[in-house]
Write an enzyme that holds these catalytic residues in place. Structure first.
Site, PDB file in Angstrom:
ATOM      1  N   HIS A  36     -18.440   5.858   3.512  1.00  7.46           N
ATOM      2  CA  HIS A  36     -19.384   4.799   3.829  1.00  7.46           C
ATOM      3  C   HIS A  36     -18.734   3.742   4.714  1.00  7.46           C
ATOM      4  O   HIS A  36     -17.829   3.031   4.269  1.00  7.46           O
ATOM      5  CB  HIS A  36     -19.871   4.178   2.511  1.00  7.46           C
ATOM      6  N   HIS A  78     -22.924  -2.851  10.724  1.00 14.93           N
ATOM      7  CA  HIS A  78     -23.870  -2.821   9.611  1.00 14.93           C
ATOM      8  C   HIS A  78     -24.870  -3.957   9.685  1.00 14.93           C
ATOM      9  O   HIS A  78     -26.080  -3.752   9.584  1.00 14.93           O
ATOM     10  CB  HIS A  78     -23.136  -2.885   8.272  1.00 14.93           C
TER      11      HIS A  78
END
Length: 353
Positions: A36, A78
């Site tokens: 991730h 992100h």
């Protein structure tokens, strides 16, 4: 042939205490370890250095988040703003009251350095990044080129799992698919996926691929929810609930929050019944002992993929699960069930080299 295999299994079970490792995943193989934002628990997230470390720690797949800059370039980030993970406040004045990715050009963003957050640092014991400036903001193209070249050099099949961040516009989705195609990530057997929280955009990603002859599975993200006699995934963007059967008409999987109240073995089984993989996000416990318990619980449910900030802990958990014996004949039903679906699943996707 099937009858012969069954006969051999039964005979072996009745004469010798054989053991068999088994997973409740869609195809019976070990769940995928999905890094991730790279090895984001150890190094600055969404940097080539973090992705390289994740691969060295054993990740099957590396996951980037993708946003477009002011001049339409796809970068790895992100947040929709640059403040949390970069040093932009020391380099630029605010624009439109802040530091939105969409308000800065690629050239400007390339001057920034990505800062470590949470438990991450700027180094990891025994690891030296192979690239210059490993903690700069990479473009999506640079990321794809790195993984492609790594695979070609090392004869590996590290997959990519880009997320089209919200707002997942048509221009952003098109850019992602175009770049995936340009760098050779086009097929269902490459350990790769596309994902987004917007289920309408997820369908668009599938349609954009179909128009180009691409078959990378799409995952619709959200929360696992029980609905009547079945299950669905809550679409946080549109405030709607997508039944699993509807998602299966265009998606290859679902990515659901570990905190979902209805994420359990029944949800996973229902998803598998319509051909969907289930990937859980995000494993973020740094303590190895506590993490092992969490991984073990979700692996037992049959999750097909594990989004993790600590790649090595996920790899260790999968290895432990793989070495846990299932005694035969107790394990025999698992074997027989696996034989029954083997042909279908082999035709659907080969997950390992």
């Amino acid at each position: 042939m099937l009858a012969k295999l069954i006969a051999v299994a039964v005979a072996a079970a009745s004469t010798t205490p054989l053991f068999a490792a088994s997973f409740a995943t869609l195809d019976g193989t070990a769940p995928l370890v999905i890094a991730h934002r790279g090895a984001s628990g150890y190094l600055p997230e969404h940097t080539l250095g973090a992705y390289e470390l994740a691969i060295q720690l054993g990740a099957d797949i590396v996951e980037p988040d993708v946003l477009l800059t002011a001049d339409g370039e796809a970068i790895m980030m992100h947040d929709t703003t640059l403040t949390r993970t970069t040093d932009i406040e020391a380099r630029f004045a605010p624009r439109n009251g802040g530091y939105a990715v969409a308000d800065f050009t690629l050239a400007e963003i390339k001057t920034l350095t990505v800062d470590p957050t949470g438990t991450a640092a700027t180094s990891y014991p025994g690891f030296t990044p192979s690239m210059a400036d490993p903690y700069k903001v990479p473009t999506f193209a640079e990321f794809l080129a790195y993984v492609r070249d790594y695979n070609n050099t090392n004869r590996t099949r590290i997959g990519v799992y880009p997320e089209s961040k919200i707002p997942a516009t048509t221009s952003q989705n098109t850019k992602i698919v175009d770049l995936m195609q340009a760098y050779g990530f086009t097929a269902a057997d490459q350990n790769s996926y596309l994902q987004t929280f917007d289920h309408l955009a997820a369908r668009q990603l599938a349609d954009l691929q179909a128009a180009r002859g691409m078959t990378v599975p799409v995952a619709a993200l959200g929360a696992a929810v029980a609905m009547g006699s079945g299950f669905g995934v809550f679409d946080f963007v549109n405030g709607t609930l997508s039944p699993l059967a509807d998602l299966a008409t265009f998606a290859g999987g679902v990515g659901v929050a570990l905190a979902s109240s209805d994420l359990n073995a029944d949800f996973v089984s229902a998803a598998h019944a319509v051909g969907l993989e289930v990937h859980g996000w995000t494993f973020n416990i740094a303590d190895p002992i506590a993490a092992a318990d969490q991984y073990g619980s979700f692996i037992g449910m049959g999750l097909d993929g594990l989004f993790t900030n600590y790649t090595d802990l996920a790899v260790a958990a999968v290895a432990r699960a793989a070495s846990t014996p299932v005694p035969l004949p107790a394990g025999l039903p698992l074997l027989l069930g696996g034989l029954g679906v083997m042909a279908t699943l082999t035709a659907r996707r080969t997950r390992r080299a």
